[in-house]
Design an enzyme around this catalytic site. Structure first.
Site, PDB file in Angstrom:
ATOM      1  N   SER A 196      77.074  49.021 -21.062  1.00 23.09           N
ATOM      2  CA  SER A 196      77.013  46.965 -19.834  1.00 23.09           C
ATOM      3  C   SER A 196      78.793  46.629 -19.729  1.00 23.09           C
ATOM      4  O   SER A 196      79.213  46.063 -20.557  1.00 23.09           O
ATOM      5  CB  SER A 196      76.320  46.201 -20.016  1.00 23.09           C
ATOM      6  OG  SER A 196      75.921  46.489 -21.696  1.00 23.09           O
ATOM      7  N   GLY A 254      79.836  55.952 -28.216  1.00 19.51           N
ATOM      8  CA  GLY A 254      80.777  56.571 -29.296  1.00 19.51           C
ATOM      9  C   GLY A 254      80.946  55.371 -30.237  1.00 19.51           C
ATOM     10  O   GLY A 254      81.442  55.417 -31.023  1.00 19.51           O
TER      11      GLY A 254
HETATM   12  P1  ADP Z   1      77.104  54.261 -29.187  1.00 18.04           P
HETATM   13  O1  ADP Z   1      75.621  53.816 -29.403  1.00 18.04           O
HETATM   14  O2  ADP Z   1      77.678  53.160 -29.008  1.00 18.04           O
HETATM   15  O3  ADP Z   1      76.852  55.793 -27.850  1.00 18.04           O
HETATM   16  P2  ADP Z   1      76.521  56.178 -31.515  1.00 18.04           P
HETATM   17  O4  ADP Z   1      75.728  54.757 -31.999  1.00 18.04           O
HETATM   18  O5  ADP Z   1      75.578  57.100 -31.139  1.00 18.04           O
HETATM   19  O6  ADP Z   1      76.887  55.126 -30.732  1.00 18.04           O
HETATM   20  O7  ADP Z   1      78.163  57.153 -32.552  1.00 18.04           O
HETATM   21  C1  ADP Z   1      78.255  56.286 -33.389  1.00 18.04           C
HETATM   22  C2  ADP Z   1      79.328  57.109 -34.366  1.00 18.04           C
HETATM   23  O8  ADP Z   1      80.249  56.066 -34.891  1.00 18.04           O
HETATM   24  C3  ADP Z   1      77.977  57.313 -34.986  1.00 18.04           C
HETATM   25  O9  ADP Z   1      78.221  58.611 -35.422  1.00 18.04           O
HETATM   26  C4  ADP Z   1      78.370  56.632 -36.311  1.00 18.04           C
HETATM   27  O10 ADP Z   1      78.113  57.311 -37.752  1.00 18.04           O
HETATM   28  C5  ADP Z   1      79.725  56.762 -36.441  1.00 18.04           C
HETATM   29  N1  ADP Z   1      80.617  54.889 -36.769  1.00 18.04           N
HETATM   30  C6  ADP Z   1      81.639  55.431 -37.568  1.00 18.04           C
HETATM   31  N2  ADP Z   1      81.674  54.121 -38.055  1.00 18.04           N
HETATM   32  C7  ADP Z   1      80.645  53.288 -37.123  1.00 18.04           C
HETATM   33  C8  ADP Z   1      80.216  51.701 -38.170  1.00 18.04           C
HETATM   34  N3  ADP Z   1      80.456  51.306 -38.823  1.00 18.04           N
HETATM   35  N4  ADP Z   1      79.305  51.319 -37.473  1.00 18.04           N
HETATM   36  C9  ADP Z   1      78.364  52.478 -36.217  1.00 18.04           C
HETATM   37  N5  ADP Z   1      78.480  53.452 -36.420  1.00 18.04           N
HETATM   38  C10 ADP Z   1      79.528  53.984 -36.578  1.00 18.04           C
END
Ligand code: ADP
Length: 179
Positions: free
Chosen positions: A90, A19
């Site tokens: 990781s 997340g």
């Molecule tokens: P991960 O792949 O690390 O598990 P995700 O990309 O699936 O995380 O989810 C990240 C969440 O955080 C998404 O809902 C995204 O819209 C939100 N978010 C808020 N700000 C950012 C940012 N600067 N970069 C990436 N995601 C963000």
């Protein structure tokens, strides 16, 4: 006569909590990088776990194997000129060092996608934090499985303060793709 190949592709290894924003940033990066004449591929942990890594769980041993296989795939891609964006938690320095060793120092860029545990939990994109707190999911990173922050990442992005576009811009600046 030898053909001269001018390949300066890299592996961007995105590490961070579930997340934190790895997939979101990788997808947006791919979109932005597509404007340049380069080949790009994303290796996303969630997708790999549905296929080549579907026999693996979340014990530390399985996480090693998950990273090892992914790093070997990334190595093949990058050595064939493909910019490779890896999205994998990781969680330890040792695991990331293994990935770096497999891929090679000069091709490996460590990108720390940093967001506090509480923020990731509040986002709970995949509902995993709730499941983990109910005890339905063992070895959950940040809860009953460790996450060691990278000591010396090439790029750090704080997704609790930066927007997605600011985050992507930071990476493009580092790669000198931003004019
Ligand atoms: P991960 O792949 O690390 O598990 P995700 O990309 O699936 O995380 O989810 C990240 C969440 O955080 C998404 O809902 C995204 O819209 C939100 N978010 C808020 N700000 C950012 C940012 N600067 N970069 C990436 N995601 C963000």
């Amino acid at each position: 006569m030898a053909i001269e190949l001018k390949i300066d592709s890299k592996v961007l290894w995105l590490t961070g909590l579930s997340g934190a924003g790895k997939t979101t940033i990788a997808n947006k990066l791919k979109e932005k990088l597509s404007a340049f004449d380069i080949a790009i591929e994303i290796l996303d942990g969630d997708i790999l776990r549905m296929g080549i890594n579907k026999d693996l769980g979340f014990s530390m041993k399985d996480r090693y194997e998950n990273v090892r296989r992914t790093a070997e795939i990334a190595k093949i891609l990058v050595n064939n000129g493909i910019y490779t964006l890896v999205c994998l938690i990781s969680p330890t320095e040792e695991i990331r060092k293994m990935a770096r060793n497999i891929i090679g120092e000069e091709k490996f860029i460590e990108v720390f996608i940093n967001a506090p545990f509480e923020i990731c939990k509040a986002r709970d994109v995949k509902g995993m934090y709730k499941r983990a707190e109910r005890g339905e999911c063992k070895d959950f990173t940040g809860l009953d499985s460790p996450f060691e922050k990278p000591a010396n990442p090439d790029i750090t992005i704080d997704t609790s303060t930066d927007t997605v576009l600011q985050s992507v811009s930071k990476v493009l600046d580092f790669l000198k793709f931003n004019k």
